[in-house]
Design a protein around this motif. Sequence first.
Motif, short mmCIF file in Angstrom:
data_model
loop_
_atom_site.label_atom_id
_atom_site.label_comp_id
_atom_site.label_asym_id
_atom_site.label_seq_id
_atom_site.Cartn_x
_atom_site.Cartn_y
_atom_site.Cartn_z
N ARG A 1 0.85 -1.15 -0.01
CA ARG A 1 -0.25 -0.02 0.13
C ARG A 1 0.84 1.44 0.00
N LEU A 2 2.12 1.10 0.55
CA LEU A 2 2.95 2.42 0.78
C LEU A 2 3.45 2.53 -0.85
N GLU A 3 3.88 1.61 -1.39
CA GLU A 3 4.22 1.79 -2.74
C GLU A 3 3.19 2.25 -3.84
N ALA A 4 1.90 1.64 -3.45
CA ALA A 4 0.96 2.32 -4.30
C ALA A 4 0.66 3.74 -4.18
N ARG B 1 -2.42 2.98 -12.91
CA ARG B 1 -2.55 1.49 -13.03
C ARG B 1 -1.87 0.64 -12.34
N ARG B 2 -0.27 0.92 -12.39
CA ARG B 2 0.30 0.04 -11.21
C ARG B 2 -0.09 -0.10 -9.80
N ALA B 3 -0.41 1.23 -9.42
CA ALA B 3 -0.73 1.71 -8.10
C ALA B 3 -1.96 0.83 -7.77
N ASP B 4 -3.08 1.02 -9.06
CA ASP B 4 -4.35 0.25 -8.34
C ASP B 4 -4.09 -1.37 -8.24
N ALA B 5 -2.98 -1.88 -9.05
CA ALA B 5 -2.81 -3.16 -9.19
C ALA B 5 -2.38 -3.71 -7.94
N ARG C 1 -4.00 -6.15 -5.13
CA ARG C 1 -3.39 -7.31 -4.60
C ARG C 1 -3.40 -7.23 -3.15
N ALA C 2 -3.06 -6.04 -2.33
CA ALA C 2 -2.98 -5.97 -0.94
C ALA C 2 -4.61 -6.42 -0.60
N LYS C 3 -5.66 -5.84 -1.18
CA LYS C 3 -6.83 -5.95 -0.62
C LYS C 3 -7.40 -7.61 -0.75
#
Length: 317
Positions: free
Chosen positions: A207-210, A231-235, A239-241
């Motif tokens: 989540r920090l990276e996102a 899009r990378r942040a959303d992915a 993934r975290a969720k």
Amino acid sequence: MKLYPQDLRENDHARIVRQRSTAASTAANGGGASYKPNAPLPEPHLGVLGKLWAKGLGMTDRQAAVGNSVASEATQGTAWCTAILGPLLPGIIVLIMARKHGLDPNIAWASFVAATAGFSALGFGPFSGLAFRSLHKPLHAVELEGLMRDSVDELEIAYLRLVRDALLTDASEKAETDIRAAVEALGQAIERLPAVTVEPIDTATLRLEATQLQQQALTEPDRVTADSLTRRADALERRAKAHDNSALLSKRAAALRAEILAQIETLREGLAGHQLDESMGPTVAFAELSETARRVAQEAASASEAKQELAQLQQNR
């Protein structure tokens, strides 16, 4: 007390019936194929004949389908042997009458066809029904010993031990009904228990990276690059969720598994006490255990549905 293959969880029901069907077929043929405990089980299916054979056994359509899918060696063998071998004697008699007594060929042929049809009806109807019923006769403790030898899962072995102990218990009709209901509910709970394996992931780092990627996208002048970062942040967020949801399901499944095992051991102790002294294992205790087992089965079903919903959401994304 008496328990039947259909009282067990679906996998054990199928294994018992397939083992019996293979044994019956092997005995009838004087040898041949042997039972393979680890062979894949076929998908349950129930046709018109399967419904006819299961009629009167008190099975649900699902239970009948499970039994029918693995009973083919006995039921189909009985049906075809009767249909093929049955008309031989009438055919020989008709042939003799035609040659020695001048029986009209049309009558002879019609008689042979009628005999063939009759034996075919008997073979695919009541005779195969008897074969199907013989595969669903009461269980024997030795059959459970065989299943335990072929099992590697601790929970499954504990469940089979419970069934074996129940078979060796003398119980009143009311207690037997409650014990059977508890065994069936615990089997359903095990069947519905979702298999969830989760590899540890640091979701906080994801989540920090996102968040960092989102901020970078806001300051990026190039639209294509900014969209890619978003899009990378959303992915990473998804993934975290997804991991959090899977971890929660895994935690619940582990808790349910432990609870099912505890319920199995409690019921086994109740059976032991009932066997030593019936006053130590009153019917009301078995009724309470049966009701608890049903609740556990419902919780396992809910967990299984939650897993399916999560998998569907992940596919849609």
